[in-house]
Enzyme design. Structure first.
Site, PDB file in Angstrom:
ATOM      1  N   GLU A  88      59.550  45.990  49.891  1.00  0.00           N
ATOM      2  CA  GLU A  88      60.890  46.422  49.494  1.00  0.00           C
ATOM      3  C   GLU A  88      60.913  47.931  49.209  1.00  0.00           C
ATOM      4  OE1 GLU A  88      64.195  44.699  46.489  1.00  0.00           O
ATOM      5  OE2 GLU A  88      62.276  45.180  45.547  1.00  0.00           O
TER       6      GLU A  88
ATOM      7  N   SER B 147      49.950  57.976  60.876  1.00  0.00           N
ATOM      8  CA  SER B 147      49.055  56.978  61.436  1.00  0.00           C
ATOM      9  C   SER B 147      48.682  55.936  60.387  1.00  0.00           C
ATOM     10  CB  SER B 147      47.772  57.652  61.935  1.00  0.00           C
ATOM     11  OG  SER B 147      46.817  56.686  62.332  1.00  0.00           O
TER      12      SER B 147
ATOM     13  N   ARG C 159      57.547  43.269  46.771  1.00  0.00           N
ATOM     14  CA  ARG C 159      58.044  44.502  46.143  1.00  0.00           C
ATOM     15  C   ARG C 159      57.518  45.742  46.855  1.00  0.00           C
ATOM     16  NH1 ARG C 159      62.489  42.964  44.252  1.00  0.00           N
ATOM     17  NH2 ARG C 159      62.397  41.647  42.448  1.00  0.00           N
TER      18      ARG C 159
END
Length: 167
Positions: free
Chosen positions: A96, A119, A93
Site C-alpha cells: 500500500e 533496478s 501495508r
C-alpha cells in the site's frame, strides 16, 4: 541448475530452524556476514542465491546449516511468492505504501535522474529500527537500487537485427 518451487519450500523450514537454533536475528547474522538483514532473510527463504565466498561467514554465523542446505542455498533459487502473502498485514501495508507514494517517487526519479527506473536486480534493501524525535519507534525500509535509464530504440543499435544483416 535452478531448483523447483517445491524444493525451495521444503528447505525453508530447515533453514529457519537452523537460524532459530543459532538464537540470532536476521540483523545479527547480517552484522556477522557483512550482508543486509533483508538479504539474509531472502537467503533463508530461498529467494536469493548464496555466493561461495559468503558461505563460510554464513556457516560461522549459523552453525546449524548442513552441507546439504548450504549446497542448496548456492543454487539459483526459484524466486516467487504465494499469492496469499499479499493479505498478510505487514506485506499489505508495504504494498500500500509503495502504491500510494509510487507515483510521487517515480516523478522524483524522473526529475533527478531522467527517464528511467530503479533496478530490483542490482538492489540492496534493509530494515532498521529507530527512535523518532517524539520517542516513538519507527520502521525504516531502505531501497537502494541502481538507476537504469530507458534507451531510445534505434534500429542500428539492435544486435539481433545487425547480426541478421551480416549473412
Amino acid at each position: 541448475m535452478e531448483e523447483s518451487s517445491a524444493s525451495a519450500r521444503a528447505a525453508v523450514p530447515r533453514l529457519m530452524a537452523a537460524k532459530a537454533e543459532s538464537g540470532k536475528s536476521f540483523s545479527d547474522i547480517a552484522a556477522e556476514t557483512g550482508l543486509t538483514n533483508v538479504y539474509v532473510a531472502q537467503l533463508m527463504r530461498r529467494q536469493a542465491q548464496l555466493k561461495p565466498e559468503t558461505a563460510p561467514a554464513l556457516r560461522a554465523a549459523v552453525p546449524g546449516l548442513t552441507d546439504e542446505l548450504v549446497e542448496q542455498m548456492m543454487r539459483p533459487p526459484f524466486r516467487s511468492y504465494h499469492p496469499d502473502i499479499v493479505h498478510e498485514p505487514a506485506i499489505y501495508r508495504l504494498n500500500e505504501a509503495v502504491m500510494h507514494f509510487g507515483e510521487s517517487i517515480k516523478e522524483i526519479i524522473n526529475e533527478d535522474f531522467g527517464d528511467g527506473i530503479m533496478s530490483a536486480i542490482d538492489f540492496y534493501c534493509s530494515v532498521d529500527k529507530v527512535q523518532a524525535a517524539d520517542g516513538k519507534t519507527r520502521v525504516v525500509v531502505t531501497f537502494d537500487g541502481k538507476y537504469l535509464p530507458y534507451t531510445e530504440q534505434k534500429s542500428e543499435h539492435m544486435s539481433a537485427r545487425a547480426a541478421s544483416n551480416i549473412s
